[in-house]
Design an enzyme around this catalytic site. Structure first.
Site, PDB file in Angstrom:
ATOM      1  N   LYS A  46       0.859  -1.188   0.000  1.00  0.00           N
ATOM      2  CA  LYS A  46       0.000   0.000   0.000  1.00  0.00           C
ATOM      3  C   LYS A  46       0.886   1.226   0.000  1.00  0.00           C
ATOM      4  O   LYS A  46       2.020   1.182   0.488  1.00  0.00           O
ATOM      5  CB  LYS A  46      -0.863   0.024   1.258  1.00  0.00           C
ATOM      6  CG  LYS A  46      -2.112   0.869   1.098  1.00  0.00           C
ATOM      7  CD  LYS A  46      -3.203   0.079   0.434  1.00  0.00           C
ATOM      8  CE  LYS A  46      -4.434   0.897   0.175  1.00  0.00           C
ATOM      9  NZ  LYS A  46      -5.552   0.004  -0.207  1.00  0.00           N
ATOM     10  N   ASP A  72      -6.886   4.271  -4.649  1.00  0.00           N
ATOM     11  CA  ASP A  72      -7.589   4.101  -3.378  1.00  0.00           C
ATOM     12  C   ASP A  72      -8.243   5.467  -3.138  1.00  0.00           C
ATOM     13  O   ASP A  72      -8.461   6.205  -4.109  1.00  0.00           O
ATOM     14  CB  ASP A  72      -6.580   3.706  -2.264  1.00  0.00           C
ATOM     15  CG  ASP A  72      -7.266   3.170  -1.006  1.00  0.00           C
ATOM     16  OD1 ASP A  72      -7.608   1.993  -0.986  1.00  0.00           O
ATOM     17  OD2 ASP A  72      -7.468   3.939  -0.041  1.00  0.00           O
TER      18      ASP A  72
HETATM   19  N1  GLU Z   1      -7.257   0.146  -3.064  1.00  0.00           N
HETATM   20  C1  GLU Z   1      -8.007  -1.026  -3.386  1.00  0.00           C
HETATM   21  C2  GLU Z   1      -8.016  -1.968  -2.210  1.00  0.00           C
HETATM   22  O1  GLU Z   1      -8.064  -1.525  -1.078  1.00  0.00           O
HETATM   23  C3  GLU Z   1      -7.575  -1.642  -4.705  1.00  0.00           C
HETATM   24  C4  GLU Z   1      -6.150  -2.046  -4.790  1.00  0.00           C
HETATM   25  C5  GLU Z   1      -5.701  -2.531  -6.187  1.00  0.00           C
HETATM   26  O2  GLU Z   1      -6.513  -2.597  -7.097  1.00  0.00           O
HETATM   27  O3  GLU Z   1      -4.516  -2.845  -6.276  1.00  0.00           O
HETATM   28  O4  GLU Z   1      -8.037  -3.162  -2.319  1.00  0.00           O
END
Ligand code: GLU
Length: 444
Positions: free
Chosen positions: A125, A165
């Protein structure tokens, strides 16, 4: 003292100023108690000691020039949490509340979520405390270019694949990918997901998190003899996840009567007009209060209070710790039967306990909102195959993935004597695959 208590103590001592990370770890460790009793290799190979420590944490300066020509400085992050089953994968969050604790809780949870999808993706992340709200397109572009100028050193299609996100949507991904492509002099679309359709994006990616949540809730409701038909639904948030959760809930025959943003919430007992809401929030990027100016039956209220609205199903799609123990009690008193977690960790650990004690069904975030990242992995698959699939093909695959996630979470909950506890089930099912890979690697 048990092994888990000792480990929890160590994690607390090492990360004492990271409340969100500690909250996420505490929830997972608690779920794993029955697993450790059965599987001794987990302790022998120190799988959990390794899992709670991110493989790598990158923090960097992001200088950028605003419209006035002044230099601004934000902090950028990428937490590469776990690559046991695939390259680090997870979104970028641009929001003023972003700090290391938030990044680490999200990266930690992402590891289990991504494992649950059944696809080969590890957990990561990133993001920044930059606030895109109120910034011009030029300022957002300047920020993204500077952010990627550093981030590009740390990512790659076999290494780490970021996506969006909170605060990072199609516009930001476009600026980020453009800069990546320019610096590398190489068109490698599977280094970022959530891309625009003209340069390697996948159909359904935009809708996938919201749709996936409803596919999961539908499976869970059916399993317990309920349906979504005519159910009153309250959704917090009005961003990408909330919007497409609203759309799919309506397609399942439910009535979405309230949504919110960071300033307040609107209620319309006649049901939200999805298309009007989408135009307002997704296209015009305006405040939700303006919805009430357009629709005479809608009422806007400033501030908190969304969870006081009587509903059958609550779907928190805003941010972490959105439902506390008091709000959970109000939901219970109002006869709510299910909570579907759209955001990451939207319910406090105390609130989760209270809801479970009162037999409220919980679709946990790691399972219910995994449709977004799962579709990101489908986007990567299309990119590396140099193909694009039809909407139906992606949507059907997403449906199958969500059904499987429900089945695996249900089976794990049953196997470890907690039938109906999908939090435990999802944590265990997500953990097992990562643990197995980590044991295979020996010590790394
Ligand atoms: N931010 C999204 C999540 O919390 C998607 C992450 C992504 O597609 O890599 O899963």
């Amino acid at each position: 003292m048990s092994y888990l208590e000792e480990l929890a103590g160590k994690v607390k001592a090492k990360n004492s100023n990271e409340p969100e990370f500690l909250q996420a770890v505490e929830e997972v460790l608690e779920s794993l108690v029955p697993v450790l009793e059965k599987n001794h290799d987990i302790i022998k190979y120190k799988v959990l000691d390794r899992l709670v420590e991110p493989e790598r944490q990158i923090m960097f300066r992001v200088p950028w020039i605003d419209e006035k020509g002044d230099i601004n400085v934000n902090r950028g992050y990428r937490v590469q949490f776990n690559s046991a089953i695939g390259p680090y994968k997870g979104g970028l969050r641009f929001h003023p509340t972003v700090n290391l604790s938030i990044m680490k809780f999200l990266g930690f949870e992402q590891t289990f979520k991504n494992s649950l999808t059944g696809l080969p993706i590890g957990g990561g992340k990133g993001g920044s405390d930059f606030d895109p709200k109120g910034k011009t397109d030029l300022e957002v572009m300047n920020f993204c270019i500077s952010f990627m100028t550093e981030l590009q050193r740390h990512i790659g299609h076999y290494v780490d694949v970021p996506a969006g996100d909170i605060g990072v949507g199609a516009r930001e991904i476009g600026y980020l990918y453009g800069q990546y492509k320019r610096i590398l002099n190489s068109f490698e679309p599977d280094v970022l997901t959530g891309k625009g359709l003209t340069y390697g994006g996948s159909l359904v990616r935009k809708e996938a998190t919201g749709y996936g949540i409803l596919y999961f809730i539908n499976e869970m409701m059916n399993h317990h003899g309920h349906s979504l038909e005519n159910k009153k639904v309250v959704i917090s948030g009005s961003g990408n996840v909330a919007l497409y959760a609203c759309k799919k809930a309506q397609e399942f025959g439910a009535k979405v009567i309230a949504m919110s943003d960071s300033t307040g919430f609107i209620v319309d007992e006649n049901g939200i007009d999805f298309e009007k809401m989408r135009l307002l929030k997704e296209v015009q990027r305006k405040r939700i209060s303006e919805y009430a100016d357009m629709i005479p039956t809608a009422v806007y209220t400033e501030g908190r209070g969304l969870w006081n609205i009587k509903c059958d199903i609550a779907i928190p799609c805003a941010s972490q710790n959105d439902i506390d123990v008091h709000e959970a009690q109000v939901l219970i008193d109002n006869g709510c039967i299910a909570v579907g977690e759209g955001a990451n960790m939207p319910t406090t650990n105390e609130a989760v306990k209270l809801l479970l004690d009162n037999n409220i069904l919980i679709a946990p975030a790691k399972a219910a909102n995994a449709g977004g990242v799962a579709t990101s992995a489908l986007e990567m698959a299309q990119n590396s195959a140099r193909m694009s699939w039809s909407f139906e093909q992606v949507d059907n695959t997403l449906k199958d993935i969500m059904k499987n996630i429900f089945k695996n979470s249900k089976n794990a909950a049953e196997e470890f004597n907690s039938p109906g506890n999908y939090i435990k089930g999802a944590n265990i099912a997500g953990f097992m695959k990562v643990a197995d890979a980590m044991i295979s690697y020996g010590m790394n």
